[in-house]
Design a protein around this motif. Structure first.
Motif, PDB file in Angstrom:
ATOM      1  N   THR A  47      -2.475   4.241  -3.651  1.00 16.05           N
ATOM      2  CA  THR A  47      -2.122   3.333  -4.727  1.00 16.05           C
ATOM      3  C   THR A  47      -2.346   1.960  -4.124  1.00 16.05           C
ATOM      4  O   THR A  47      -1.680   1.587  -3.162  1.00 16.05           O
ATOM      5  N   GLY A  91      -2.451   1.773 -13.055  1.00 11.50           N
ATOM      6  CA  GLY A  91      -1.738   2.451 -11.986  1.00 11.50           C
ATOM      7  C   GLY A  91      -2.336   2.231 -10.610  1.00 11.50           C
ATOM      8  O   GLY A  91      -1.718   2.561  -9.612  1.00 11.50           O
ATOM      9  N   ARG A  92      -3.557   1.713 -10.559  1.00 11.98           N
ATOM     10  CA  ARG A  92      -4.234   1.361  -9.298  1.00 11.98           C
ATOM     11  C   ARG A  92      -4.324   2.512  -8.300  1.00 11.98           C
ATOM     12  O   ARG A  92      -4.264   2.320  -7.095  1.00 11.98           O
ATOM     13  N   VAL A  93      -4.472   3.731  -8.796  1.00 11.58           N
ATOM     14  CA  VAL A  93      -4.562   4.903  -7.931  1.00 11.58           C
ATOM     15  C   VAL A  93      -6.028   5.261  -7.734  1.00 11.58           C
ATOM     16  O   VAL A  93      -6.811   5.289  -8.694  1.00 11.58           O
ATOM     17  N   ASN A 153       0.843  -1.185   0.000  1.00 10.74           N
ATOM     18  CA  ASN A 153       0.000   0.000   0.000  1.00 10.74           C
ATOM     19  C   ASN A 153       0.878   1.235   0.000  1.00 10.74           C
ATOM     20  O   ASN A 153       1.929   1.266   0.612  1.00 10.74           O
ATOM     21  N   HIS A 154       0.406   2.260  -0.658  1.00  9.11           N
ATOM     22  CA  HIS A 154       1.144   3.512  -0.664  1.00  9.11           C
ATOM     23  C   HIS A 154       0.140   4.652  -0.662  1.00  9.11           C
ATOM     24  O   HIS A 154      -0.647   4.789  -1.591  1.00  9.11           O
ATOM     25  N   ASP A 179     -11.502   7.267  -9.158  1.00  9.42           N
ATOM     26  CA  ASP A 179     -10.292   6.941  -9.902  1.00  9.42           C
ATOM     27  C   ASP A 179     -10.240   7.800 -11.146  1.00  9.42           C
ATOM     28  O   ASP A 179     -11.211   8.459 -11.492  1.00  9.42           O
ATOM     29  N   THR A 184      -0.917   8.184  -1.354  1.00  8.31           N
ATOM     30  CA  THR A 184      -0.383   9.185  -2.260  1.00  8.31           C
ATOM     31  C   THR A 184      -0.576  10.594  -1.741  1.00  8.31           C
ATOM     32  O   THR A 184       0.059  11.509  -2.204  1.00  8.31           O
TER      33      THR A 184
END
Length: 145
Positions: free
Chosen positions: A21, A67-69, A2-3, A87, A5
């Motif tokens: 993300t 990009g799964r953001v 996990n990140h 998204d 953003t």
């Protein structure tokens, strides 16, 4: 992994907003965040259904968004809860439950059928780039909307 953003510290107010993300295992920590807010807002009874519905929306980002953001918004409302997952996917197609025939869902689309079954309302709002898929759960005893 996990990140996050971005982060807008809100404490435990009436809303939570964060960009993520996401990956295969992201739903669990995001569900924990939702559960913490529901407990704080005395709406823990909504946790089971709301967590599962949120997991399905996050899974759709993992499966379909380059990009799964995404951005997750959790809002306390007078009658319950609203959750939004936005998204920037260039695919303008509105997510919808899929069916192959009477009562038989396609391989895809089952998650949205689950969201529909677990929540009081759900929908999709187009954005200039992307979309926001949202759902609402009414708190027990709240007036119907």
């Amino acid at each position: 992994m996990n990140h996050a953003t971005d982060l807008f510290p809100t404490g435990m107010g009436d809303s939570y907003r964060m960009g993520f993300t996401v990956g295969e295992h992201s739903a669990r920590p995001i569900r924990r965040i939702l559960r913490a807010f529901l407990r704080h807002w005395d709406m823990a009874g909504l946790a089971g259904d709301a967590e599962l519905a949120l997991s399905e929306l996050v899974a759709n980002v993992v499966r379909h968004v380059p990009g799964r953001v995404c951005r997750v918004v959790i809002l306390r409302q007078p009658g319950g809860l609203r959750v939004e997952v936005s998204d920037a996917c260039p695919d303008p197609v509105r997510p919808a439950p899929a069916h192959t025939g009477p009562g038989e869902p396609d391989e895809g689309g089952r998650g949205l059928l689950l969201v529909e079954a677990l929540t009081d309302r759900w929908g999709c709002l187009p954005l200039p780039v992307g979309k926001t898929v949202w759902f609402e759960c009414d708190a027990p005893g709240a007036p119907a909307t």
